[in-house]
Design a protein around this motif. Structure first.
Motif, PDB file in Angstrom:
ATOM      1  N   GLY A 218      -5.989   8.126 -13.601  1.00 41.21           N
ATOM      2  CA  GLY A 218      -5.268   7.190 -14.968  1.00 41.21           C
ATOM      3  C   GLY A 218      -3.877   7.121 -14.854  1.00 41.21           C
ATOM      4  O   GLY A 218      -3.287   6.789 -15.991  1.00 41.21           O
ATOM      5  N   LYS A 219      -2.579   8.100 -14.265  1.00 35.11           N
ATOM      6  CA  LYS A 219      -1.582   8.258 -13.693  1.00 35.11           C
ATOM      7  C   LYS A 219      -0.925   7.734 -13.202  1.00 35.11           C
ATOM      8  O   LYS A 219       0.235   7.120 -13.483  1.00 35.11           O
ATOM      9  CB  LYS A 219      -1.044   9.757 -14.038  1.00 35.11           C
ATOM     10  N   GLY A 220      -2.097   7.026 -12.104  1.00 28.98           N
ATOM     11  CA  GLY A 220      -1.166   6.444 -10.902  1.00 28.98           C
ATOM     12  C   GLY A 220      -1.091   7.207  -9.181  1.00 28.98           C
ATOM     13  O   GLY A 220      -1.781   8.319  -8.994  1.00 28.98           O
ATOM     14  N   SER A 221      -0.884   6.640  -7.978  1.00 24.01           N
ATOM     15  CA  SER A 221      -0.847   7.510  -6.871  1.00 24.01           C
ATOM     16  C   SER A 221       0.501   7.293  -6.306  1.00 24.01           C
ATOM     17  O   SER A 221       1.447   6.153  -6.087  1.00 24.01           O
ATOM     18  CB  SER A 221      -2.051   6.922  -6.103  1.00 24.01           C
ATOM     19  N   THR A 222       0.861   7.895  -5.767  1.00 21.81           N
ATOM     20  CA  THR A 222       2.092   7.831  -4.944  1.00 21.81           C
ATOM     21  C   THR A 222       1.235   8.313  -2.908  1.00 21.81           C
ATOM     22  O   THR A 222       0.523   9.047  -2.577  1.00 21.81           O
ATOM     23  CB  THR A 222       2.641   9.210  -4.975  1.00 21.81           C
ATOM     24  N   PHE A 223       2.354   7.338  -1.978  1.00 22.45           N
ATOM     25  CA  PHE A 223       1.053   7.333  -0.377  1.00 22.45           C
ATOM     26  C   PHE A 223       2.664   7.615  -0.243  1.00 22.45           C
ATOM     27  O   PHE A 223       3.171   7.129  -0.362  1.00 22.45           O
ATOM     28  CB  PHE A 223      -0.049   6.732  -0.299  1.00 22.45           C
ATOM     29  N   ARG A 224       2.543   8.201   0.866  1.00 23.72           N
ATOM     30  CA  ARG A 224       3.782   9.384   1.503  1.00 23.72           C
ATOM     31  C   ARG A 224       3.314   9.304   3.391  1.00 23.72           C
ATOM     32  O   ARG A 224       2.200   9.160   3.403  1.00 23.72           O
ATOM     33  CB  ARG A 224       4.126  10.603   0.852  1.00 23.72           C
ATOM     34  N   PHE A 225       3.950   8.451   4.038  1.00 22.09           N
ATOM     35  CA  PHE A 225       4.073   9.132   5.306  1.00 22.09           C
ATOM     36  C   PHE A 225       5.237   9.195   5.856  1.00 22.09           C
ATOM     37  O   PHE A 225       6.496   9.187   5.813  1.00 22.09           O
ATOM     38  CB  PHE A 225       3.617   7.751   6.060  1.00 22.09           C
ATOM     39  N   THR A 226       5.385  10.040   6.828  1.00 21.88           N
ATOM     40  CA  THR A 226       6.367  10.702   7.998  1.00 21.88           C
ATOM     41  C   THR A 226       6.919   9.554   8.754  1.00 21.88           C
ATOM     42  O   THR A 226       5.593   9.128   9.543  1.00 21.88           O
ATOM     43  CB  THR A 226       6.458  11.923   8.252  1.00 21.88           C
ATOM     44  N   ILE A 227       7.636   9.305   9.538  1.00 21.54           N
ATOM     45  CA  ILE A 227       8.197   8.762  10.587  1.00 21.54           C
ATOM     46  C   ILE A 227       9.859   9.775  11.564  1.00 21.54           C
ATOM     47  O   ILE A 227      10.327  10.159  10.620  1.00 21.54           O
ATOM     48  CB  ILE A 227       8.583   7.266  10.675  1.00 21.54           C
ATOM     49  N   THR A 228       9.067  10.186  12.306  1.00 19.79           N
ATOM     50  CA  THR A 228       9.987  11.560  12.845  1.00 19.79           C
ATOM     51  C   THR A 228      11.222  10.336  13.247  1.00 19.79           C
ATOM     52  O   THR A 228      10.528   9.417  13.919  1.00 19.79           O
ATOM     53  CB  THR A 228       9.024  11.350  14.604  1.00 19.79           C
ATOM     54  N   GLY A 229      12.377  10.957  13.515  1.00 18.16           N
ATOM     55  CA  GLY A 229      13.322  10.845  14.500  1.00 18.16           C
ATOM     56  C   GLY A 229      14.397  10.750  12.807  1.00 18.16           C
ATOM     57  O   GLY A 229      14.365  10.688  11.894  1.00 18.16           O
TER      58      GLY A 229
END
Ligand code: ADP
Length: 300
Positions: free
Chosen positions: A289-300
């Motif tokens: 009901g509030k929302g989503s945050t998708f996170r991803f990391t890229i090394t470097g």
């Protein structure tokens, strides 16, 4: 006697480490049995010290890992075969599917008014079924292709990639009336097409799973961490229940039926595969009901 001739050099390196007082752990190699047959083993070697702390010897444990190696190789082979099968099947399905779509469209056009209400609907089912299968096949192909990613170290301006993604999604952005914002994004050591695929999947999900009761907002951000860039795509949509935050990355996993939201359940699996190929991680933070945050990391 224990060492096959092509492995004799290993001992010098191992002994040098033991002399420095280091432990050698899980060193995988090959040794020779009494009957001459070769054996896969894992070595753990520790220096043995006398009361004054002088290294006087070494203790060595060698575990037979032949069976594990065999199972590993079998799994690897089975995965490769499955991958090949998925690729060939989805590739070969493209052509007949396209035919079903084209000819059902032609029939709809030609027969138009002559079709009774129900017949028209039947034809529409054929057409929409073929379209859904076509999307599935396209996504499945993209998924199998993502296993062939080999990071090359080319540098890509993430701002340019995001702007290309937003151009591609212009129709969906207009339809959802979404306000999209972004931070200034960095250059990343990543192939442009791969970053495009991740951002396109995440932003299009953010638009698709919007909450109809409030104006849609999507923010694409990036924070510099010690050894990587952490990207985020945040929406104020319907959110994801906590028990599904990990399973949504599995192949074909969907939380809704195709009538509620169109989709194949492959998009996030592709994102995960690409990110992991680059040595990064992807995860979702969300509240229903509030929302989503998708996170991803890229090394470097
Ligand atoms: P698809 O969107 O084709 O179903 P994905 O692999 O992209 O496949 O997503 C898997 C599932 O995760 C979706 O079916 C949806 O239930 C959930 N999901 C993905 N992104 C979001 C989002 N931004 N907000 C809410 N749910 C989401």
């Amino acid at each position: 006697m224990l060492m096959p001739p092509d492995r004799v050099d290993e001992e010098t390196g191992i002994l040098a480490r033991i002399r420095r007082g280091e432990r050698v752990e899980h060193f995988e190699t090959i040794r020779r049995r009494k009957d001459g047959r070769l054996l896969d083993i894992s070595l753990t070697i520790s220096p043995v010290k006398d009361v004054d702390g002088t290294i006087v010897g070494a203790s060595k444990i060698a575990r037979n890992i032949t069976e594990r190696k065999r199972v590993d190789a079998e799994i690897h082979r089975a995965n490769r075969d499955l991958e090949q099968f998925a690729f060939s099947a989805s590739h070969d399905l493209q052509e007949p599917l396209r035919n079903i779509k084209i000819y059902s469209e032609l029939l709809m056009k030609r027969l138009g008014d002559r079709l009774a209400g129900e017949e028209h609907e039947f034809l529409r089912f054929v057409h929409s079924g073929a379209t859904r299968m076509e999307n599935l096949v396209t996504d499945l192909l993209a998924y199998t292709r993502s296993s062939q990613i080999h990071p090359t170290g080319t540098s890509t301006d993430a701002n340019e990639v995001l702007s290309a993604v937003l151009d591609t999604l212009a129709g969906a952005i207009r339809d959802s009336n979404a306000a999209i914002s972004s931070d200034k994004l960095p250059e990343v050591p990543m192939n442009e097409a791969h970053l495009f695929q991740i951002l396109q999947n995440l932003v299009s999900n953010a638009l698709k799973y919007r909450d109809p009761n409030r104006p849609t907002t999507v923010h694409v951000g990036c924070e510099r961490q010690v050894s990587c860039n952490e990207f985020s795509v945040a929406d104020n949509g319907i959110g994801i229940a906590p028990q599904y935050k990990e399973t949504i990355f599995e192949l074909f996993k969907r939380l809704h039926t195709a009538d509620q939201y169109s989709g194949t359940g492959i998009g996030l699996s592709i994102c995960q595969r690409i990110v992991e190929r680059y040595g990064g991680r992807i995860w979702a933070e969300s509240e229903v009901g509030k929302g989503s945050t998708f996170r991803f990391t890229i090394t470097g």
